[in-house]
Write an enzyme that holds these catalytic residues in place. Sequence first.
Site, mmCIF file in Angstrom:
data_model
loop_
_atom_site.group_PDB
_atom_site.id
_atom_site.type_symbol
_atom_site.label_atom_id
_atom_site.label_comp_id
_atom_site.label_asym_id
_atom_site.label_seq_id
_atom_site.Cartn_x
_atom_site.Cartn_y
_atom_site.Cartn_z
ATOM 1 N N LYS A 49 27.926 -16.866 66.792
ATOM 2 C CA LYS A 49 28.140 -18.309 66.708
ATOM 3 C C LYS A 49 27.612 -18.902 65.398
ATOM 4 O O LYS A 49 28.057 -19.972 64.998
ATOM 5 C CB LYS A 49 27.511 -19.004 67.922
ATOM 6 C CG LYS A 49 28.023 -18.498 69.276
ATOM 7 C CD LYS A 49 29.524 -18.421 69.342
ATOM 8 C CE LYS A 49 30.119 -17.964 70.664
ATOM 9 N NZ LYS A 49 29.722 -16.637 71.160
ATOM 10 N N TYR A 263 32.824 -12.675 84.515
ATOM 11 C CA TYR A 263 32.044 -13.129 83.353
ATOM 12 C C TYR A 263 30.543 -13.117 83.671
ATOM 13 O O TYR A 263 30.121 -13.640 84.705
ATOM 14 C CB TYR A 263 32.452 -14.557 82.954
ATOM 15 C CG TYR A 263 31.560 -15.098 81.855
ATOM 16 C CD1 TYR A 263 31.866 -14.846 80.518
ATOM 17 C CD2 TYR A 263 30.402 -15.797 82.142
ATOM 18 C CE1 TYR A 263 31.024 -15.297 79.513
ATOM 19 C CE2 TYR A 263 29.561 -16.249 81.148
ATOM 20 C CZ TYR A 263 29.876 -15.995 79.839
ATOM 21 O OH TYR A 263 29.040 -16.430 78.840
ATOM 22 N N TYR A 289 28.320 -9.611 76.606
ATOM 23 C CA TYR A 289 29.389 -9.406 75.614
ATOM 24 C C TYR A 289 29.352 -8.014 74.967
ATOM 25 O O TYR A 289 30.197 -7.176 75.256
ATOM 26 C CB TYR A 289 29.298 -10.477 74.521
ATOM 27 C CG TYR A 289 29.513 -11.885 75.006
ATOM 28 C CD1 TYR A 289 30.803 -12.405 75.123
ATOM 29 C CD2 TYR A 289 28.450 -12.711 75.338
ATOM 30 C CE1 TYR A 289 31.013 -13.709 75.554
ATOM 31 C CE2 TYR A 289 28.650 -14.015 75.772
ATOM 32 C CZ TYR A 289 29.927 -14.509 75.875
ATOM 33 O OH TYR A 289 30.146 -15.790 76.308
#
Length: 331
Positions: A49, A263, A289
């Site tokens: 990010k 998720y 992830y």
Amino acid sequence: MNIARFPRLRYGHLPTPIELLKNLTSHLKGPNIWIKRDDCTGMSTGGNKTRKLEFLMAEAQDQNADIVLTVGATQSNHARQTVAFAARMGIKSHLLLENRTGIDDINYRQNGNVLLDQLHGTTIEEHPADTDMDEAMETAANRLRSEGHKPYTIPGGGSNPVGALGYVNAATEIVTQANDLGVPFTHIVHATGSTGTQAGMVTGLKGTHSNIPLLGISVRSAKNIQEENVFRLAASTSELVDCPGLVSRSDVVVDSNYVGEGYGIPTEATIEAIELLAQKEGILLDPVYSGKAMAGLIDLIRKGMFNHNENVLFVHTGGTAGLFGYTSFFS
Ligand SMILES: *Cc1c(COP(=O)(O)O)cnc(C)c1O
């Protein structure tokens, strides 16, 4: 493609290194496995990010925002990095966190990314799973406007065309490093969630005519849905960099076989991949992830998808702070 003209806050530690995973390569007896260390981008323990926020937060600054809002799951890395940027910029931040996984353990709710969010000095509002988070953010932004603030809102994962510019840049960085190292990467593999990373990277790879195939390992959505979503963002990102039509639908490839229960719920293979990288390479992956994506890459190597002479680049997108929210999954 000319992205030097976009405003950017140069807070990241860039370029990130590319390293050969020698021990993992000999352990798996497959192709040469290389790693792009985007877990080392800086800003509150780093992660992908940072690259997106360099562009997004520069836009916030240009708009004279005095508070930034974003959304994410409880252990969102994007939320943590956003509030770190806001802290350095000297503006306020406000997070809307969704308990998307239903995990209800004290470390998940309070440690890891949540601890760091609080350290950076933000305010947090919690929402149950399946809340319409975009709508909740709009409501919060309207309330702030009525109080005289200038809020800047960032979609989940920072995945819009401006955020994706960070990964257009990452692609050109990788192509340059491949030239410098003299290593012709034959595949690039990484985790795909809110789509900005893959959309930006596929745009950058096409824009440099590099011809390196990119594979996103999904952490949430089914293959077709994820490919469509990545493609849509890649198309608007291509327009933003003045190259409309640059990316074809067939350039966007996602494998969704490693999602597991959903998720933010690590699979057994995710935990194994995290332990393997920690023990063979001294590298920390994450439970949401990069651990899932590495589990996918390991499985594809074992299934013989790559030749021995190939050079596969795994992009480590970060998230290691999340490990401390997931202690209950490790024995
Ligand atoms: C957000 C995130 C991703 C996924 O990137 P997207 O751009 O959302 O697809 C991958 N790894 C980590 C650690 C992340 O925080």
